[in-house]
Design an enzyme around this catalytic site. Structure first.
Site, PDB file in Angstrom:
ATOM      1  N   LYS A 151       0.868  -1.184   0.000  1.00 22.97           N
ATOM      2  CA  LYS A 151       0.000   0.000   0.000  1.00 22.97           C
ATOM      3  C   LYS A 151       0.904   1.232   0.000  1.00 22.97           C
ATOM      4  CE  LYS A 151      -3.820  -2.468   0.624  1.00 22.97           C
ATOM      5  NZ  LYS A 151      -4.983  -2.525  -0.244  1.00 22.97           N
ATOM      6  N   LYS A 153      -2.246   1.393  -2.756  1.00 20.29           N
ATOM      7  CA  LYS A 153      -2.574   0.421  -3.815  1.00 20.29           C
ATOM      8  C   LYS A 153      -1.738   0.679  -5.060  1.00 20.29           C
ATOM      9  CE  LYS A 153      -7.066  -0.468  -4.290  1.00 20.29           C
ATOM     10  NZ  LYS A 153      -8.036  -1.248  -3.510  1.00 20.29           N
ATOM     11  N   LYS A 177       1.922  -9.259  -1.968  1.00 24.64           N
ATOM     12  CA  LYS A 177       1.294  -9.217  -3.301  1.00 24.64           C
ATOM     13  C   LYS A 177       1.129  -7.775  -3.779  1.00 24.64           C
ATOM     14  CE  LYS A 177      -3.258  -9.812  -3.743  1.00 24.64           C
ATOM     15  NZ  LYS A 177      -3.822  -8.453  -3.793  1.00 24.64           N
ATOM     16  N   ASP A 179      -1.367  -4.923  -5.368  1.00 22.77           N
ATOM     17  CA  ASP A 179      -2.802  -4.681  -5.249  1.00 22.77           C
ATOM     18  C   ASP A 179      -3.461  -4.931  -6.604  1.00 22.77           C
ATOM     19  OD1 ASP A 179      -4.063  -2.527  -2.681  1.00 22.77           O
ATOM     20  OD2 ASP A 179      -5.029  -4.200  -3.697  1.00 22.77           O
ATOM     21  N   GLU A 180      -4.802  -5.056  -6.547  1.00 25.15           N
ATOM     22  CA  GLU A 180      -5.489  -5.544  -7.748  1.00 25.15           C
ATOM     23  C   GLU A 180      -5.402  -4.565  -8.925  1.00 25.15           C
ATOM     24  OE1 GLU A 180      -6.947  -4.841  -4.892  1.00 25.15           O
ATOM     25  OE2 GLU A 180      -8.336  -3.198  -5.316  1.00 25.15           O
ATOM     26  N   HIS A 270      -6.986 -13.155  -7.411  1.00 26.05           N
ATOM     27  CA  HIS A 270      -7.661 -12.014  -6.775  1.00 26.05           C
ATOM     28  C   HIS A 270      -9.048 -11.908  -7.410  1.00 26.05           C
ATOM     29  CE1 HIS A 270      -8.721  -8.145  -5.250  1.00 26.05           C
ATOM     30  NE2 HIS A 270      -7.620  -8.099  -4.525  1.00 26.05           N
ATOM     31  N   HIS A 303      -9.122 -15.647  -2.872  1.00 27.70           N
ATOM     32  CA  HIS A 303      -9.760 -14.819  -1.843  1.00 27.70           C
ATOM     33  C   HIS A 303     -11.189 -15.320  -1.630  1.00 27.70           C
ATOM     34  CE1 HIS A 303      -7.020 -11.071  -1.957  1.00 27.70           C
ATOM     35  NE2 HIS A 303      -6.429 -12.013  -2.674  1.00 27.70           N
ATOM     36  N   LYS A 310     -13.641  -5.977   6.055  1.00 31.92           N
ATOM     37  CA  LYS A 310     -14.414  -4.871   5.447  1.00 31.92           C
ATOM     38  C   LYS A 310     -15.315  -5.301   4.295  1.00 31.92           C
ATOM     39  CE  LYS A 310     -10.906  -3.376   2.030  1.00 31.92           C
ATOM     40  NZ  LYS A 310      -9.813  -2.445   1.737  1.00 31.92           N
ATOM     41  N   SER A 354      -8.796 -11.828   3.385  1.00 30.13           N
ATOM     42  CA  SER A 354      -8.166 -10.530   3.177  1.00 30.13           C
ATOM     43  C   SER A 354      -9.238  -9.451   3.073  1.00 30.13           C
ATOM     44  CB  SER A 354      -7.376 -10.583   1.854  1.00 30.13           C
ATOM     45  OG  SER A 354      -6.834  -9.329   1.541  1.00 30.13           O
ATOM     46  N   GLN A 376      -4.239 -12.077   4.957  1.00 31.14           N
ATOM     47  CA  GLN A 376      -3.557 -10.954   4.285  1.00 31.14           C
ATOM     48  C   GLN A 376      -3.947  -9.632   4.929  1.00 31.14           C
ATOM     49  OE1 GLN A 376      -3.040 -12.568  -0.278  1.00 31.14           O
ATOM     50  NE2 GLN A 376      -4.346 -10.837   0.075  1.00 31.14           N
ATOM     51  N   PHE A 377      -2.950  -8.826   5.277  1.00 29.12           N
ATOM     52  CA  PHE A 377      -3.177  -7.546   5.952  1.00 29.12           C
ATOM     53  C   PHE A 377      -2.548  -6.429   5.128  1.00 29.12           C
ATOM     54  CE2 PHE A 377      -4.367  -9.664   9.923  1.00 29.12           C
ATOM     55  CZ  PHE A 377      -3.766 -10.906   9.757  1.00 29.12           C
ATOM     56  N   GLY A 378      -3.382  -5.537   4.604  1.00 29.23           N
ATOM     57  CA  GLY A 378      -2.838  -4.398   3.850  1.00 29.23           C
ATOM     58  C   GLY A 378      -2.681  -3.232   4.814  1.00 29.23           C
ATOM     59  N   GLY A 379      -3.780  -2.497   5.028  1.00 26.41           N
ATOM     60  CA  GLY A 379      -3.738  -1.399   6.003  1.00 26.41           C
ATOM     61  C   GLY A 379      -3.306  -1.886   7.368  1.00 26.41           C
TER      62      GLY A 379
HETATM   63  O1  LIG Z   1      -6.154  -4.990  -0.965  1.00 23.59           O
HETATM   64  C1  LIG Z   1      -6.961  -5.689  -0.367  1.00 23.59           C
HETATM   65  C2  LIG Z   1      -7.145  -5.594   1.107  1.00 23.59           C
HETATM   66  O2  LIG Z   1      -6.445  -4.458   1.600  1.00 23.59           O
HETATM   67  P1  LIG Z   1      -6.695  -4.046   3.143  1.00 23.59           P
HETATM   68  O3  LIG Z   1      -6.106  -5.129   3.998  1.00 23.59           O
HETATM   69  O4  LIG Z   1      -5.964  -2.742   3.296  1.00 23.59           O
HETATM   70  O5  LIG Z   1      -8.164  -3.923   3.319  1.00 23.59           O
HETATM   71  C3  LIG Z   1      -7.744  -6.678  -1.167  1.00 23.59           C
HETATM   72  O6  LIG Z   1      -7.911  -6.169  -2.486  1.00 23.59           O
HETATM   73  C4  LIG Z   1      -9.066  -7.069  -0.569  1.00 23.59           C
HETATM   74  O7  LIG Z   1      -8.785  -8.035   0.369  1.00 23.59           O
HETATM   75  C5  LIG Z   1      -9.978  -7.678  -1.620  1.00 23.59           C
HETATM   76  O8  LIG Z   1     -11.159  -8.141  -0.975  1.00 23.59           O
HETATM   77  P2  LIG Z   1     -11.523  -9.706  -1.045  1.00 23.59           P
HETATM   78  O9  LIG Z   1     -10.361 -10.398  -0.400  1.00 23.59           O
HETATM   79  O10 LIG Z   1     -12.809  -9.823  -0.280  1.00 23.59           O
HETATM   80  O11 LIG Z   1     -11.684 -10.065  -2.472  1.00 23.59           O
HETATM   81 MG   LIG Z   2      -6.642  -4.739  -2.939  1.00 16.39          MG
END
Ligand SMILES: O=C(COP(=O)(O)O)[C@H](O)[C@H](O)COP(=O)(O)O
Ligand SMILES: [Mg+2]
Length: 428
Positions: A151, A153, A177, A179-180, A270, A303, A310, A354, A376-379
């Site tokens: 991050k 992203k 990883k 980001d998407e 993803h 995923h 969230k 994630s 998976q932990f982004g923020g």
């Molecule tokens: O980048 C992130 C999460 O970042 P953060 O940890 O900062 O929220 C992913 O794109 C989400 O997990 C996708 O959602 P899902 O896994 O439900 O498809």
């Molecule tokens: Mg993402």
């Protein structure tokens, strides 16, 4: 339109493909009428009688609506395998999730599940690595894997991206990883990012003595370019590639799986954009179907939601997805619209949790998923007050505490990074 598709006396053959649908007829259309139109339009028929559909042809290829529950707004349809190009996901979806979703005779229609016959399973490779292969690849056998997403992203230069990845690895992440929405932008080209980040992953491996996996996003405008990017990763010695499965599309995924076989790259799926058709419980296609198609084609990890984070996804749905990823034999579960599925020789996929996760959620995640999950932990890592490396370390410490059965607060007393994470994220 023929009138003989409703056939509750029919027992599906082992070679039939079976679909369960949620179906809401539109005003003035009775339930069986809607089901008849849906069955016909998803197989051999049209909106009216067609002289070119001979009785012999119809007898051979007609679908059988063998289960009808109007109260539950549910039907199940058995389709002869002859109706399908057995190895083609696009063709199957064009049939059982194509025109029927647009018909006026229904207000809502949702493809809840598909049960694939063995004859179709045999046409697909399934995961090359799968859950056991990923554990082999990473050398992590007895705990959940910890991953992060770099991050912000998008926006970082390739150098900065690689640096954030390195800190995440050094702090304790097994996987990092893209980001998407990061692919090949001017500020961070695919090739430069891959080269620099893989180099620093290697550095982190030698410093930590742990395997460190970089999941670079090969989502691309054409299959040709996607494969070129995959081959760049292979030449750079990568172990993984990441793909945005829905924007890329099913033909791209089948192409990728073919090409990745020789490349020996694990494939991370993803699922961004899936909610365009999975989120509405009354219309579209379930995430269960998406997950099954990914396992059939052969993605290695997917995923599936977090329950506590969230993104939408109730616990029962996430656990049904988890079971579909990991079990060899999935039992039917009427309450969750899950059809029985024998996965035969196809390996299990590694479930990925994630989205909106903080290190302090690890006890809850472990209680939900057990050991076989990639967290998976982004923020949750890059917002740690002491920085990225500390965020990753806090995750490992929270996992250690959880596996030892010690509360986070207790463990935090002599683990500074976790203590700071607890102060920031544990609900008071
Ligand atoms: O980048 C992130 C999460 O970042 P953060 O940890 O900062 O929220 C992913 O794109 C989400 O997990 C996708 O959602 P899902 O896994 O439900 O498809
Ligand atoms: Mg993402």
């Amino acid at each position: 339109m023929r009138r003989d598709y409703i056939d509750t006396g029919y027992s599906p053959k082992d070679t039939d493909l079976i679909c369960e649908f949620h179906i809401e007829p539109s005003a003035g259309v009775n339930f069986e009428e809607a089901a008849t139109h849906m069955a016909g339009e998803s197989s051999i028929d049209s909106w009216t009688e067609i002289s070119t559909l001979s009785p012999e042809l119809a007898a051979r290829l007609k679908p059988h609506v063998f289960y009808v529950d109007e109260d539950a707004q549910t039907v199940r349809v058995a389709y002869s395998e002859e109706l399908f190009e057995l190895g083609s996901v696009p063709q199957v979806l064009s049939a059982v999730a194509g025109n029927i979703l647009s018909m006026k005779v229904v207000d809502n229609l949702r493809l809840q599940d598909i049960a694939f016959p063995g004859s179709m399973l045999n046409e697909f490779k399934g995961p090359k690595f799968g859950l056991p292969g990923i554990r082999e690849l990473t050398g992590v056998q007895d705990r959940p894997l910890i991953g992060t997403i770099v991050k912000p992203k998008v926006g970082l230069t390739s150098e900065k991206h690689a640096e954030v990845a390195y800190k995440s690895f050094a702090g304790g992440c097994d996987l990092v990883k893209d980001d998407e929405n990061l692919t090949d932008q001017k500020f961070n080209s695919f090739e430069k990012r891959a080269e620099l980040t893989l180099k620093l992953a290697e550095k982190a491996e030698s410093e930590t003595g742990e395997r460190k996996m970089y999941l670079c996003n090969i989502t691309a405008p054409t299959c040709k370019e996607m494969i070129r990017r995959m081959n760049i990763l292979k030449d750079l010695g990568a172990s993984y590639a990441m793909i945005d499965i829905v924007p890329a599309g099913w033909t791209a995924l089948q192409t990728l799986r073919e090409e990745a076989d020789d490349a020996e790259l694990a494939l991370h799926a993803h699922r961004c954009m899936h909610s365009a058709y999975t989120r509405n419980p009354r219309h579209g296609i379930s995430m269960l179907v998406v997950a099954k198609l990914c396992r059939l084609i052969g993605l290695d990890q997917l995923h599936i939601g977090t329950v506590v984070g969230k993104m939408h996804g109730e616990k029962h749905e996430v656990l049904s997805l988890r079971d579909e990823c990991v079990l060899d034999n999935v039992p039917a579960d009427e309450s969750q619209h899950v059809l029985a599925q024998d996965w035969g020789r196809l390996k299990p996929m590694f479930p990925v949790a994630s989205g909106g996760l903080a290190p302090t959620m690890i006890p809850d995640l472990y209680a939900i998923f057990g050991r076989d999950v990639i967290m998976q932990f982004g923020g949750g890592i890059h917002a740690h007050p002491m920085g990225t490396a500390a965020g990753a370390t806090a995750c490992r410490q929270a996992l250690e505490a959880t596996l030892e059965g010690v509360s986070l607060q207790e463990y935090a007393k002599n683990h500074r990074e976790l203590e700071v994470a607890v102060d920031k994220w544990l609900k008071k």
